[in-house]
Design an enzyme around this catalytic site. Structure first.
Site, PDB file in Angstrom:
ATOM      1  N   GLU A  99      24.025  -0.386  46.417  1.00  0.00           N
ATOM      2  CA  GLU A  99      22.810   0.411  46.341  1.00  0.00           C
ATOM      3  C   GLU A  99      21.774  -0.214  45.427  1.00  0.00           C
ATOM      4  OE1 GLU A  99      25.101   4.555  47.133  1.00  0.00           O
ATOM      5  OE2 GLU A  99      24.251   4.182  45.166  1.00  0.00           O
ATOM      6  N   CYS A 122      16.619  -0.554  40.139  1.00  0.00           N
ATOM      7  CA  CYS A 122      18.014  -0.494  39.686  1.00  0.00           C
ATOM      8  C   CYS A 122      18.871  -1.297  40.663  1.00  0.00           C
ATOM      9  CB  CYS A 122      18.460   0.965  39.648  1.00  0.00           C
ATOM     10  SG  CYS A 122      20.180   1.179  39.174  1.00  0.00           S
ATOM     11  N   CYS A 129      33.478  -0.577  41.868  1.00  0.00           N
ATOM     12  CA  CYS A 129      33.593  -0.892  40.437  1.00  0.00           C
ATOM     13  C   CYS A 129      35.034  -0.713  39.995  1.00  0.00           C
ATOM     14  CB  CYS A 129      32.684   0.051  39.645  1.00  0.00           C
ATOM     15  SG  CYS A 129      32.642  -0.322  37.866  1.00  0.00           S
ATOM     16  N   CYS A 133      35.481   5.025  35.604  1.00  0.00           N
ATOM     17  CA  CYS A 133      34.978   6.191  34.859  1.00  0.00           C
ATOM     18  C   CYS A 133      35.066   7.430  35.767  1.00  0.00           C
ATOM     19  CB  CYS A 133      33.542   5.965  34.411  1.00  0.00           C
ATOM     20  SG  CYS A 133      33.325   4.448  33.463  1.00  0.00           S
ATOM     21  N   CYS A 136      31.872   8.986  37.482  1.00  0.00           N
ATOM     22  CA  CYS A 136      30.962   8.085  38.189  1.00  0.00           C
ATOM     23  C   CYS A 136      31.393   7.903  39.635  1.00  0.00           C
ATOM     24  CB  CYS A 136      30.938   6.732  37.480  1.00  0.00           C
ATOM     25  SG  CYS A 136      29.970   5.482  38.341  1.00  0.00           S
ATOM     26  N   GLU A 175      30.283  -3.488  37.220  1.00  0.00           N
ATOM     27  CA  GLU A 175      30.252  -3.813  35.796  1.00  0.00           C
ATOM     28  C   GLU A 175      29.699  -5.236  35.646  1.00  0.00           C
ATOM     29  OE1 GLU A 175      30.469  -2.661  32.739  1.00  0.00           O
ATOM     30  OE2 GLU A 175      30.289  -4.738  32.111  1.00  0.00           O
ATOM     31  N   SER A 204      23.305  -2.986  31.710  1.00  0.00           N
ATOM     32  CA  SER A 204      24.154  -1.909  31.189  1.00  0.00           C
ATOM     33  C   SER A 204      25.620  -2.250  31.413  1.00  0.00           C
ATOM     34  CB  SER A 204      23.802  -0.606  31.914  1.00  0.00           C
ATOM     35  OG  SER A 204      24.663   0.430  31.521  1.00  0.00           O
ATOM     36  N   LEU A 228      28.600   4.154  25.980  1.00  0.00           N
ATOM     37  CA  LEU A 228      29.565   4.571  24.955  1.00  0.00           C
ATOM     38  C   LEU A 228      30.229   5.891  25.334  1.00  0.00           C
ATOM     39  CD1 LEU A 228      30.453   3.373  22.213  1.00  0.00           C
ATOM     40  CD2 LEU A 228      28.890   4.990  21.127  1.00  0.00           C
ATOM     41  N   CYS A 346      22.837   6.423  41.174  1.00  0.00           N
ATOM     42  CA  CYS A 346      23.577   5.251  41.647  1.00  0.00           C
ATOM     43  C   CYS A 346      24.970   5.597  42.138  1.00  0.00           C
ATOM     44  CB  CYS A 346      23.648   4.215  40.542  1.00  0.00           C
ATOM     45  SG  CYS A 346      22.075   3.414  40.285  1.00  0.00           S
TER      46      CYS A 346
HETATM   47  N1  SAH Z   1      29.259  -0.422  34.564  1.00  0.00           N
HETATM   48  C1  SAH Z   1      28.023  -0.362  33.834  1.00  0.00           C
HETATM   49  C2  SAH Z   1      26.770  -0.183  34.685  1.00  0.00           C
HETATM   50  C3  SAH Z   1      26.761   0.806  35.813  1.00  0.00           C
HETATM   51  S1  SAH Z   1      26.621   2.536  35.474  1.00  0.00           S
HETATM   52  C4  SAH Z   1      28.100   0.709  32.765  1.00  0.00           C
HETATM   53  O1  SAH Z   1      29.059   1.468  32.750  1.00  0.00           O
HETATM   54  O2  SAH Z   1      27.220   0.751  31.913  1.00  0.00           O
HETATM   55  C5  SAH Z   1      25.051   2.789  34.700  1.00  0.00           C
HETATM   56  C6  SAH Z   1      25.017   4.047  33.838  1.00  0.00           C
HETATM   57  O3  SAH Z   1      25.071   5.254  34.637  1.00  0.00           O
HETATM   58  C7  SAH Z   1      26.208   4.111  32.882  1.00  0.00           C
HETATM   59  O4  SAH Z   1      25.791   4.487  31.599  1.00  0.00           O
HETATM   60  C8  SAH Z   1      27.039   5.210  33.529  1.00  0.00           C
HETATM   61  O5  SAH Z   1      27.899   5.783  32.616  1.00  0.00           O
HETATM   62  C9  SAH Z   1      26.000   6.141  34.084  1.00  0.00           C
HETATM   63  N2  SAH Z   1      26.526   7.088  35.073  1.00  0.00           N
HETATM   64  C10 SAH Z   1      27.475   6.852  35.997  1.00  0.00           C
HETATM   65  N3  SAH Z   1      27.720   7.964  36.728  1.00  0.00           N
HETATM   66  C11 SAH Z   1      26.916   8.930  36.247  1.00  0.00           C
HETATM   67  C12 SAH Z   1      26.708  10.307  36.591  1.00  0.00           C
HETATM   68  N4  SAH Z   1      27.390  10.896  37.560  1.00  0.00           N
HETATM   69  N5  SAH Z   1      25.796  11.006  35.870  1.00  0.00           N
HETATM   70  C13 SAH Z   1      25.091  10.394  34.888  1.00  0.00           C
HETATM   71  N6  SAH Z   1      25.235   9.110  34.536  1.00  0.00           N
HETATM   72  C14 SAH Z   1      26.142   8.384  35.201  1.00  0.00           C
END
Ligand code: SAH
Length: 361
Positions: A99, A122, A129, A133, A136, A175, A204, A228, A346
């Protein structure tokens, strides 16, 4: 037998491209013109490159596709955000749908000329990934594959075709530090040939300390954002599973090193999961860790994804958390997701497609 995949223009790479153009009867300066037209000027059609001989234009049209990927979905939101889902086919490799989101600036009441105008793109670095998380959408799908440098670059070219390109965030799927070589190769072309400076690019990452330390003294020098999400070691292992066992303090120390080397402050991203990591205690412990460090916190209210147990915090909860940090002299900003009504956060367009696909099986 299927025809072999035809290499796209960007897939040739800067070094290989003149040889391909020579093979088609062109000169080195013709090769240069093509890249200038596509990357510098956004001309997306060989027929429009009138500085090239007609015969060469025809051979290019016949033999070198402009794109590697195929746009498989597009959605737009009322806030003018446009999201593309692009599939990058590759023989012998896993399917890759990623995306790319184009977000024209909304900050109309700012005095800052730069944030009033322009648009942010973006981009994704991996299809899916591996970090996992639980909040996500991309994490739920696992890793399909790394993108190649030209597939990352293609997102920039396609994104600029949607409008301005004045900033970019590498916050799409994947990532970035796990596909770093391809990312830096793409960012070099974005800088040299598209004219978007490294300062205008934010990468990021979940912040692997060793990797951050290794890249801090190197180029390109983009802005760094580290996800974080909590001040607590144990909870971080839950929210960012690939970082289980890595103390939060080590991540912050690597962030300090980054600042030492680059002179640029790190932004710590913090997704606020209602009732889970947004308590007063979390704000206080986070403030204790960050006080005195040169950094900013970016609070991101959770954007709910199907099947996740958490709530989006209310505006009042977000403000309470931000105010608690500010009271402890930690600078915090809030980022409300863009294009939420069109799945533009995203990973969500792809997740929705995947769920729809499995539902029809
Ligand atoms: N892997 C990298 C970059 C991709 S995610 C990272 O973790 O930083 C980019 C940002 O979007 C990250 O801070 C992630 O935690 C956040 N993010 C992912 N899913 C989300 C959601 N459902 N709501 C809000 N932020 C989200």
């Amino acid at each position: 037998m299927t025809a072999p995949e035809r290499k796209s223009l960007l897939a040739y790479g800067r070094d290989e491209w003149p040889a391909k153009v020579a093979e088609l009867g062109g000169k080195p300066f013709h090769a240069k013109i093509v890249r200038e037209q596509v990357l510098g000027k956004g001309v997306l059609d060989y027929a429009g490159m009138t500085a090239l001989p007609a015969g060469l234009r025809e051979r290019l049209s016949a033999e070198v596709p402009l794109w590697s990927g195929v746009e498989v979905a597009r959605s737009s939101a009322a806030d003018r955000t446009t999201k593309l889902a692009i599939e990058f086919p590759r023989e012998g490799a896993r399917d890759a749908v990623v995306e790319t989101v184009h977000m024209p600036s909304l900050d109309l009441d700012t005095d800052d000329e730069e944030s009033r105008a322009g648009a942010t793109l973006c981009v994704s670095t991996q299809a899916g990934c591996p970090i996992g998380c639980p909040f996500c959408a991309s994490g739920q799908l696992g890793l399909s594959r790394n993108l190649r440098a030209h597939e990352i670059l293609e997102q920039y070219v396609r994104g600029r075709a949607l409008g301005e390109l004045s900033r970019s965030v590498v916050m799409g799927m994947g990532e970035p530090l796990l596909n770093y070589k391809a990312l830096t190769e793409a960012l070099d072309a974005v800088h040299d040939e598209m004219g978007l400076g490294n300062r205008r690019v934010t990468v990021s990452t979940v912040g692997f300390p060793e990797r951050l330390r290794a890249i801090a003294p190197t180029r390109p020098r983009f802005q760094l954002a580290v996800s974080l999400h909590t001040p607590d070691d144990e909870q971080r292992g839950e929210l960012v599973p690939a970082m289980k066992g890595v103390p939060v303090e080590e991540v912050l120390a690597a962030g300090d090193d980054w600042f030492q080397h680059t002179g640029r402050e790190v932004t710590y991203e913090y997704v606020l999961l209602g009732g889970h990591n947004d308590t007063d205690g979390h704000a206080q412990r986070l403030a204790r860790r960050l006080r005195g460090r040169r950094c900013t916190v970016n609070l991101i209210p959770f954007n709910p994804v199907a099947g996740s147990p958490w709530q989006r915090p209310t505006g009042r909860d977000v403000e309470r958390f931000r105010a608690a940090l500010e009271a402890a002299r930690v600078i915090a900003t809030v980022r409300w997701s863009r294009g939420v009504e069109s799945d533009a956060a995203c990973g969500q367009l792809r997740l929705r497609r995947t769920q729809a696909d499995s539902a029809t099986l």
